[in-house]
Design a protein around this motif. Sequence first.
Motif, short mmCIF file in Angstrom:
data_model
loop_
_atom_site.label_atom_id
_atom_site.label_comp_id
_atom_site.label_asym_id
_atom_site.label_seq_id
_atom_site.Cartn_x
_atom_site.Cartn_y
_atom_site.Cartn_z
N MET A 1 0.66 -6.35 9.21
CA MET A 1 -0.12 -5.14 9.07
C MET A 1 -1.11 -5.33 7.92
SD MET A 1 2.36 -2.14 10.32
CE MET A 1 0.91 -1.27 10.72
N LYS A 2 -2.26 -4.75 8.07
CA LYS A 2 -3.26 -4.91 7.02
C LYS A 2 -3.00 -3.95 5.87
CE LYS A 2 -6.69 -1.83 9.02
NZ LYS A 2 -8.05 -1.68 9.44
N LYS A 3 -3.54 -4.29 4.74
CA LYS A 3 -3.37 -3.49 3.53
C LYS A 3 -4.03 -2.12 3.74
CE LYS A 3 -4.19 -3.62 -1.40
NZ LYS A 3 -4.78 -4.34 -2.52
N PRO A 4 -3.32 -1.03 3.38
CA PRO A 4 -3.90 0.30 3.57
C PRO A 4 -5.09 0.54 2.64
CG PRO A 4 -1.77 0.44 2.45
CD PRO A 4 -1.96 -0.99 2.86
N SER A 5 -6.10 1.19 3.16
CA SER A 5 -7.27 1.51 2.36
C SER A 5 -6.98 2.74 1.50
CB SER A 5 -8.48 1.79 3.25
OG SER A 5 -9.54 2.30 2.46
N PRO A 6 -7.15 2.64 0.18
CA PRO A 6 -6.85 3.78 -0.69
C PRO A 6 -7.78 4.97 -0.49
CG PRO A 6 -7.72 1.93 -1.96
CD PRO A 6 -7.55 1.46 -0.56
N ASN A 7 -8.93 4.75 0.12
CA ASN A 7 -9.89 5.84 0.29
C ASN A 7 -9.79 6.56 1.63
OD1 ASN A 7 -11.28 5.79 -2.26
ND2 ASN A 7 -12.03 3.79 -1.63
N LEU A 8 -8.93 6.10 2.51
CA LEU A 8 -8.74 6.78 3.79
C LEU A 8 -7.81 7.97 3.61
CD1 LEU A 8 -8.42 3.82 6.31
CD2 LEU A 8 -10.35 5.38 5.98
N PRO A 9 -7.87 8.96 4.51
CA PRO A 9 -6.94 10.09 4.42
C PRO A 9 -5.49 9.60 4.49
CG PRO A 9 -8.67 10.53 6.02
CD PRO A 9 -8.80 9.08 5.62
N CYS A 10 -4.64 10.21 3.70
CA CYS A 10 -3.23 9.81 3.68
C CYS A 10 -2.60 10.16 5.03
CB CYS A 10 -2.50 10.53 2.55
SG CYS A 10 -0.86 9.83 2.25
N PRO A 11 -1.86 9.23 5.61
CA PRO A 11 -1.22 9.50 6.90
C PRO A 11 -0.22 10.66 6.89
CG PRO A 11 -1.25 7.14 6.48
CD PRO A 11 -1.70 7.82 5.21
N CYS A 12 0.25 11.08 5.70
CA CYS A 12 1.23 12.17 5.65
C CYS A 12 0.62 13.51 6.03
CB CYS A 12 1.90 12.24 4.28
SG CYS A 12 0.93 13.07 3.00
N GLY A 13 -0.69 13.59 6.10
CA GLY A 13 -1.35 14.82 6.53
C GLY A 13 -1.66 15.80 5.41
N SER A 14 -1.58 15.35 4.17
CA SER A 14 -1.83 16.24 3.03
C SER A 14 -3.29 16.69 2.93
CB SER A 14 -1.44 15.53 1.73
OG SER A 14 -2.31 14.42 1.51
N GLY A 15 -4.19 15.89 3.50
CA GLY A 15 -5.61 16.17 3.36
C GLY A 15 -6.24 15.41 2.19
N PHE A 16 -5.41 14.75 1.39
CA PHE A 16 -5.90 13.94 0.27
C PHE A 16 -6.08 12.49 0.70
CE2 PHE A 16 -3.48 17.36 -1.82
CZ PHE A 16 -4.48 17.88 -2.63
N LYS A 17 -6.86 11.76 -0.08
CA LYS A 17 -6.97 10.33 0.14
C LYS A 17 -5.63 9.68 -0.20
CE LYS A 17 -11.91 9.98 -0.82
NZ LYS A 17 -12.94 9.39 -1.65
N TYR A 18 -5.35 8.56 0.46
CA TYR A 18 -4.10 7.84 0.23
C TYR A 18 -3.89 7.56 -1.26
CZ TYR A 18 -0.78 3.92 0.31
OH TYR A 18 0.28 3.08 0.07
N LYS A 19 -4.95 7.15 -1.99
CA LYS A 19 -4.82 6.81 -3.41
C LYS A 19 -4.45 8.01 -4.27
CE LYS A 19 -9.76 7.13 -4.56
NZ LYS A 19 -10.93 6.34 -4.96
N LYS A 20 -4.72 9.22 -3.79
CA LYS A 20 -4.40 10.45 -4.54
C LYS A 20 -3.12 11.10 -4.03
CE LYS A 20 -8.12 10.78 -7.17
NZ LYS A 20 -8.06 10.79 -8.62
#
Length: 134
Positions: A1-20
């Motif tokens: 699997m490729k490294k997750p992009s920190p600037n994409l929306p978090c898959p958990c559905g929070s609405g925040f970027k993955y890095k936040k």
Amino acid sequence: MKKPSPNLPCPCGSGFKYKKCCQKYHKGALPATALLLMKSRYCAYALGLADYIIDTTHPDNDDFTDDTVRWREEILAFSRGTLFLSLSIITFSETESEAYVTFEAKLSSGLLREKSRFLKEKGKWLYYDGDFTV
């Protein structure tokens, strides 16, 4: 699997970027609540972060094994073969050392609804077990 992009929306559905959002837990911060752990575990499955799933599973869980090589491969196979479409929290209750999260996850294989049980040990929330619900 490729490294997750920190600037994409978090898959958990929070609405925040993955890095936040969940990235800090995947890098070692301890979730303050079982709900945050549950969301970060969903995110870890979506991103193929098998070590996080292993590290946050209670040793008394039925899936827990000392054969982490095989276990990691099973998690990665599930993650690679599944699209994680959305996560909805239905109910959440927590005491000092035990918590329950009922959630629905829309996956490419169908709808998964589970009531998960978490135990807090030595200041760390761990996934103990879950019952599939209808």
